[in-house]
Design an enzyme around this catalytic site. Structure first.
Site, PDB file in Angstrom:
ATOM      1  N   MET A   1       0.826  -1.191   0.000  1.00 41.99           N
ATOM      2  CA  MET A   1       0.000   0.000   0.000  1.00 41.99           C
ATOM      3  C   MET A   1       0.868   1.253   0.000  1.00 41.99           C
ATOM      4  O   MET A   1       1.925   1.282   0.618  1.00 41.99           O
ATOM      5  CB  MET A   1      -0.912   0.018   1.220  1.00 41.99           C
ATOM      6  CG  MET A   1      -1.988  -1.065   1.196  1.00 41.99           C
ATOM      7  SD  MET A   1      -3.179  -0.766  -0.133  1.00 41.99           S
ATOM      8  CE  MET A   1      -4.299  -2.124   0.162  1.00 41.99           C
ATOM      9  N   CYS A   2       0.420   2.286  -0.663  1.00 43.18           N
ATOM     10  CA  CYS A   2       1.147   3.543  -0.770  1.00 43.18           C
ATOM     11  C   CYS A   2       0.778   4.470   0.385  1.00 43.18           C
ATOM     12  O   CYS A   2      -0.102   4.182   1.190  1.00 43.18           O
ATOM     13  CB  CYS A   2       0.815   4.219  -2.101  1.00 43.18           C
ATOM     14  SG  CYS A   2       1.011   3.148  -3.550  1.00 43.18           S
ATOM     15  N   ARG A   3       1.467   5.598   0.455  1.00 43.87           N
ATOM     16  CA  ARG A   3       1.169   6.647   1.434  1.00 43.87           C
ATOM     17  C   ARG A   3       1.077   7.965   0.677  1.00 43.87           C
ATOM     18  O   ARG A   3       1.829   8.193  -0.277  1.00 43.87           O
ATOM     19  CB  ARG A   3       2.252   6.758   2.497  1.00 43.87           C
ATOM     20  CG  ARG A   3       2.583   5.469   3.260  1.00 43.87           C
ATOM     21  CD  ARG A   3       1.551   5.145   4.347  1.00 43.87           C
ATOM     22  NE  ARG A   3       0.397   4.439   3.788  1.00 43.87           N
ATOM     23  CZ  ARG A   3      -0.673   4.080   4.512  1.00 43.87           C
ATOM     24  NH1 ARG A   3      -0.739   4.406   5.793  1.00 43.87           N
ATOM     25  NH2 ARG A   3      -1.653   3.433   3.947  1.00 43.87           N
TER      26      ARG A   3
END
Length: 255
Positions: A1-3
């Site tokens: 997952m990205c931020r």
């Protein structure tokens, strides 16, 4: 997952949110706290609005923590509306074309999440794009495709929230029709140069994290609180949209 993070309000230097906080986005690229992937080193990008009609965008495939150009740029650019993203690739490979933000005209878009079993859905989703928008697609991610589908709705006259609602519903319907049981998870921000929308949404009960915090003269939205003041960050509810405009916010269910 990205931020990711997004900001709207009085003009500030990008570094005030991207680089300086104790748990800044640059720090999260190396050590995130609320993501499945602790390290988000598969590229990064920033997009900001200045004096021109279209936003400035800088994207790179190297990790955010190792790019001195990013630090120098953020220390010298002031903006009243900007967004930034660090990537942990879940598909599409590591390339500049797959880095966020994606942009079209005045619009910027960043996304965290994924479409379950995207490979089985991609061809049908691409078929829903008008030819002109399909020709603008450069990468191989579900994120870019979702953005272009939203832009197709907007260009057809839909408001941003209605466009996102329709694209999410169409995608869930496609998944059901093809027997896909993996969820669609969608945490995103979209801006048009004047307004900012942020959405936390999922087809199951596990949407990607997203928080909102008042800033002096504005509002910040981020995947994770950026400093020691975690209590000041308000989590968005599942399937909630935040609309920032004219110095104020509206919060409501996306549906």
């Amino acid at each position: 997952m990205c931020r990711f993070l997004a900001y709207s309000g009085d003009a500030i230097f990008l570094e005030d949110l991207v680089c300086k906080p104790r748990h800044s986005l640059v720090r999260q690229s190396l050590q995130a706290s609320e993501a499945k992937s602790v390290t988000n080193g598969d590229g990064f990008g920033i997009g900001w609005y200045g004096e021109r009609d279209t936003p400035g965008v800088y994207r790179e495939v190297m990790p955010a923590w190792s790019d001195e150009n990013l630090l120098g740029l953020c220390a010298n650019v002031r903006s009243r509306l900007f967004m930034a993203h660090v990537r942990a690739a879940t598909g599409g490979g590591v390339s500049r074309q797959n880095c966020h933000p994606f942009h079209l005209g005045r619009h910027l878009f960043i996304h965290n999440g994924q479409i379950g079993d995207f490979a089985r859905l991609r061809r049908g989703m691409e078929a829903r794009l008008p030819d002109a928008l399909y020709d603008l697609k450069r990468g191989a991610t579900d994120s870019e495709l979702l953005f272009l589908l939203v832009m197709a709705q907007v260009q057809a006259g839909a408001g941003v929230e209605d466009a996102m609602r329709q694209v999410l519903r169409d995608t869930v319907d496609d998944m059901a029709a093809r027997g896909v049981t993996m969820p669609l998870r969608f945490s995103a921000a979209l801006a048009d140069g004047e307004q900012l929308w942020a959405i936390r949404w999922a087809s199951d009960d596990k949407p990607p994290s997203l928080y909102l915090k008042p800033q002096p003269g504005g509002w910040a939205i981020a995947s994770e609180p950026l400093g020691d003041d975690a209590e000041a960050w308000s989590p968005l509810a599942r399937n909630e949209v935040v609309h920032v405009h004219d110095g104020r916010i509206e919060r409501r269910p996306l549906g």
